[in-house]
Design a protein around this motif. Structure first.
Motif, PDB file in Angstrom:
ATOM      1  N   SER A 147       0.812  -1.223   0.000  1.00 55.35           N
ATOM      2  CA  SER A 147       0.000   0.000   0.000  1.00 55.35           C
ATOM      3  C   SER A 147       0.843   1.270   0.000  1.00 55.35           C
ATOM      4  CB  SER A 147      -0.918   0.015   1.219  1.00 55.35           C
ATOM      5  OG  SER A 147      -0.169   0.164   2.417  1.00 55.35           O
ATOM      6  N   TRP A 148       2.134   1.144   0.332  1.00 55.91           N
ATOM      7  CA  TRP A 148       3.049   2.275   0.462  1.00 55.91           C
ATOM      8  C   TRP A 148       2.639   3.180   1.619  1.00 55.91           C
ATOM      9  CZ3 TRP A 148       5.655   4.467  -4.500  1.00 55.91           C
ATOM     10  CH2 TRP A 148       5.923   3.433  -5.406  1.00 55.91           C
ATOM     11  N   ARG A 149       1.943   2.635   2.608  1.00 53.09           N
ATOM     12  CA  ARG A 149       1.529   3.411   3.774  1.00 53.09           C
ATOM     13  C   ARG A 149       2.333   2.984   5.003  1.00 53.09           C
ATOM     14  NH1 ARG A 149      -3.042   6.457   3.617  1.00 53.09           N
ATOM     15  NH2 ARG A 149      -4.476   6.199   1.856  1.00 53.09           N
ATOM     16  N   ALA A 150       2.613   3.946   5.874  1.00 54.39           N
ATOM     17  CA  ALA A 150       3.278   3.636   7.136  1.00 54.39           C
ATOM     18  C   ALA A 150       2.313   2.875   8.035  1.00 54.39           C
ATOM     19  CB  ALA A 150       3.739   4.914   7.813  1.00 54.39           C
ATOM     20  N   ILE A 151       2.798   1.788   8.645  1.00 53.04           N
ATOM     21  CA  ILE A 151       1.945   0.967   9.508  1.00 53.04           C
ATOM     22  C   ILE A 151       2.445   0.944  10.949  1.00 53.04           C
ATOM     23  CG2 ILE A 151       1.065  -0.488   7.656  1.00 53.04           C
ATOM     24  CD1 ILE A 151       3.162  -2.585   8.409  1.00 53.04           C
ATOM     25  N   GLU A 242      -6.577   1.179   2.039  1.00 51.79           N
ATOM     26  CA  GLU A 242      -6.462   1.708   0.688  1.00 51.79           C
ATOM     27  C   GLU A 242      -5.012   2.102   0.418  1.00 51.79           C
ATOM     28  OE1 GLU A 242      -8.625   2.138  -1.880  1.00 51.79           O
ATOM     29  OE2 GLU A 242     -10.027   0.915  -0.706  1.00 51.79           O
ATOM     30  N   PRO A 243      -4.506   1.825  -0.782  1.00 57.31           N
ATOM     31  CA  PRO A 243      -3.143   2.266  -1.107  1.00 57.31           C
ATOM     32  C   PRO A 243      -3.023   3.780  -1.002  1.00 57.31           C
ATOM     33  CG  PRO A 243      -3.960   0.706  -2.746  1.00 57.31           C
ATOM     34  CD  PRO A 243      -5.127   1.077  -1.879  1.00 57.31           C
ATOM     35  N   ALA A 244      -1.814   4.243  -0.760  1.00 57.30           N
ATOM     36  CA  ALA A 244      -1.573   5.682  -0.712  1.00 57.30           C
ATOM     37  C   ALA A 244      -2.013   6.310  -2.029  1.00 57.30           C
ATOM     38  CB  ALA A 244      -0.096   5.953  -0.461  1.00 57.30           C
ATOM     39  N   ALA A 245      -2.671   7.452  -1.950  1.00 51.85           N
ATOM     40  CA  ALA A 245      -3.162   8.113  -3.160  1.00 51.85           C
ATOM     41  C   ALA A 245      -2.020   8.665  -3.993  1.00 51.85           C
ATOM     42  CB  ALA A 245      -4.130   9.233  -2.775  1.00 51.85           C
ATOM     43  N   ASP A 246      -0.905   8.953  -3.335  1.00 51.42           N
ATOM     44  CA  ASP A 246       0.213   9.584  -4.025  1.00 51.42           C
ATOM     45  C   ASP A 246       1.516   9.042  -3.450  1.00 51.42           C
ATOM     46  OD1 ASP A 246       1.806  11.293  -5.519  1.00 51.42           O
ATOM     47  OD2 ASP A 246       1.579  12.965  -4.118  1.00 51.42           O
ATOM     48  N   ASP A 254       3.056   2.850  -9.202  1.00 55.54           N
ATOM     49  CA  ASP A 254       1.811   3.250  -8.550  1.00 55.54           C
ATOM     50  C   ASP A 254       1.619   2.472  -7.254  1.00 55.54           C
ATOM     51  OD1 ASP A 254       0.935   5.052 -10.581  1.00 55.54           O
ATOM     52  OD2 ASP A 254       0.328   3.326 -11.796  1.00 55.54           O
ATOM     53  N   PRO A 255       1.383   3.174  -6.127  1.00 58.77           N
ATOM     54  CA  PRO A 255       1.077   2.471  -4.874  1.00 58.77           C
ATOM     55  C   PRO A 255      -0.126   1.552  -5.049  1.00 58.77           C
ATOM     56  CG  PRO A 255       1.496   4.799  -4.457  1.00 58.77           C
ATOM     57  CD  PRO A 255       1.425   4.634  -5.951  1.00 58.77           C
ATOM     58  N   GLY A 256      -0.017   0.349  -4.514  1.00 62.32           N
ATOM     59  CA  GLY A 256      -1.103  -0.613  -4.631  1.00 62.32           C
ATOM     60  C   GLY A 256      -0.975  -1.511  -5.838  1.00 62.32           C
ATOM     61  N   ALA A 257      -0.402  -0.990  -6.924  1.00 64.76           N
ATOM     62  CA  ALA A 257      -0.212  -1.786  -8.141  1.00 64.76           C
ATOM     63  C   ALA A 257       1.214  -2.310  -8.235  1.00 64.76           C
ATOM     64  CB  ALA A 257      -0.548  -0.959  -9.376  1.00 64.76           C
ATOM     65  N   ASP A 258       2.174  -1.519  -7.771  1.00 71.30           N
ATOM     66  CA  ASP A 258       3.586  -1.889  -7.835  1.00 71.30           C
ATOM     67  C   ASP A 258       4.155  -2.015  -6.428  1.00 71.30           C
ATOM     68  OD1 ASP A 258       3.981  -1.697 -10.789  1.00 71.30           O
ATOM     69  OD2 ASP A 258       3.428   0.399 -10.411  1.00 71.30           O
ATOM     70  N   GLU A 259       5.044  -2.969  -6.258  1.00 74.44           N
ATOM     71  CA  GLU A 259       5.690  -3.180  -4.966  1.00 74.44           C
ATOM     72  C   GLU A 259       6.713  -2.077  -4.717  1.00 74.44           C
ATOM     73  OE1 GLU A 259       6.001  -6.009  -1.614  1.00 74.44           O
ATOM     74  OE2 GLU A 259       4.583  -5.718  -3.265  1.00 74.44           O
ATOM     75  N   LEU A 260       6.712  -1.563  -3.493  1.00 74.00           N
ATOM     76  CA  LEU A 260       7.703  -0.568  -3.107  1.00 74.00           C
ATOM     77  C   LEU A 260       9.038  -1.268  -2.888  1.00 74.00           C
ATOM     78  CD1 LEU A 260       8.436   2.334  -2.235  1.00 74.00           C
ATOM     79  CD2 LEU A 260       7.681   1.722   0.082  1.00 74.00           C
TER      80      LEU A 260
END
Length: 282
Positions: A147-151, A242-246, A254-260
């Protein structure tokens, strides 16, 4: 530092690092023990003066620490977790915000066989100051690579970059909560060595890993079924967001589509030598 410290690593990696016949010469040759069985000689991965060090992922509790008094509903815990959530939401909402603040990425290596799906982002500024357990100055931010979000965050007990004895989260009539741990397994020790040599500017590459990492403590911003201070990564169900919007920086991913991972980051923040390019692991 890798939080797959209870996660297995492949036999190939163990053989590489343990100094057995399948390992590369730089890691040491075999010696014969008293019972005439082959034993690995002291090596960069298993120094002779580090009796608790292991090749497999492992951890140990720091001196004076305990989890017995820790409770998710204790006022000190709820206050700390709320402050961490606020910092992540307001100060570090994107990976780009972490980059702008000087955080350095580390993606776990050493053939971890069960992916944890998150990465450590480390702050040389906060590791190098004299604060510990400050939710506004976390030494490491834990970012979900899907998701590219901090957890969550990982506090590291250091002053001026050197390990210090950590403080308790609380110690009162309800109990003592001091859930700090140190990593003694190869993945965590290598991660700390890599941070110090690559991100703190040490140019000489010496193949001698530390016996253990400084003391570390997780505070999860998501609802972890094992608790706010759990050592292991939260399951995917706890990270259903939800993946990060930006992304917060210029990238084709793209967050959610591609692995960070390293490949999606700007060249300016990607180290010249990635972890799997260090000869210790080859």
């Amino acid at each position: 530092m890798t939080d797959g410290e209870r996660t297995g690593i492949s036999r190939r990696t163990v053989l590489r690092a343990s100094g057995t016949a399948a390992a590369v010469p730089i890691l040491g040759a075999n010696r014969t023990s008293a019972d005439e069985t082959a034993a690995p000689a002291p090596s960069p991965a298993l120094p002779g003066d580090c009796p608790d060090a292991t090749v497999e992922p492992s951890m140990t509790h720091c001196e004076g620490t305990t989890t017995e008094g820790c409770a998710d509903d204790h006022p000190a815990t709820t206050e700390l977790q709320s402050a961490v959530r606020e910092t992540l939401a307001e100060t570090y909402p994107t990976v780009g915000a972490l980059l702008d603040a000087g955080f350095k990425p580390y993606f776990d290596t050493l053939d971890v066989t069960e992916e944890n799906g998150y990465a450590h982002w480390l702050s040389p500024e906060f590791i190098g100051d004299e604060t510990v357990l400050d939710p506004e100055r976390p030494e490491s931010v834990l970012v979900d690579t899907g998701s590219w979000r901090a957890i969550g965050v990982m506090f590291i007990a250091t002053h001026d970059g050197e390990a210090v004895e950590p403080m308790a989260v609380y110690d009162d009539s309800e109990g003592r909560c001091s859930p700090w741990h140190a990593h003694t397994g190869l993945p965590g020790r290598f991660a700390w060595w890599y941070y110090q040599h690559v991100y703190e500017g040490t140019d000489d590459i010496e193949f001698s890993l530390p016996c253990r990492t400084p003391c570390m403590l997780h505070v999860w911003a998501v609802d972890h079924p094992e608790g706010v201070y759990a050592h292991d990564a939260p399951p995917d169900s706890a990270r259903d967001r939800e993946p990060a919007a930006d992304a917060g920086f210029e990238t084709d991913a793209d967050p959610g589509a591609d692995e960070l991972g390293w490949e999606v980051l700007p060249d300016a923040v990607t180290p010249d030598r990635l972890p799997d390019e260090i000869p210790l692991l080859n």
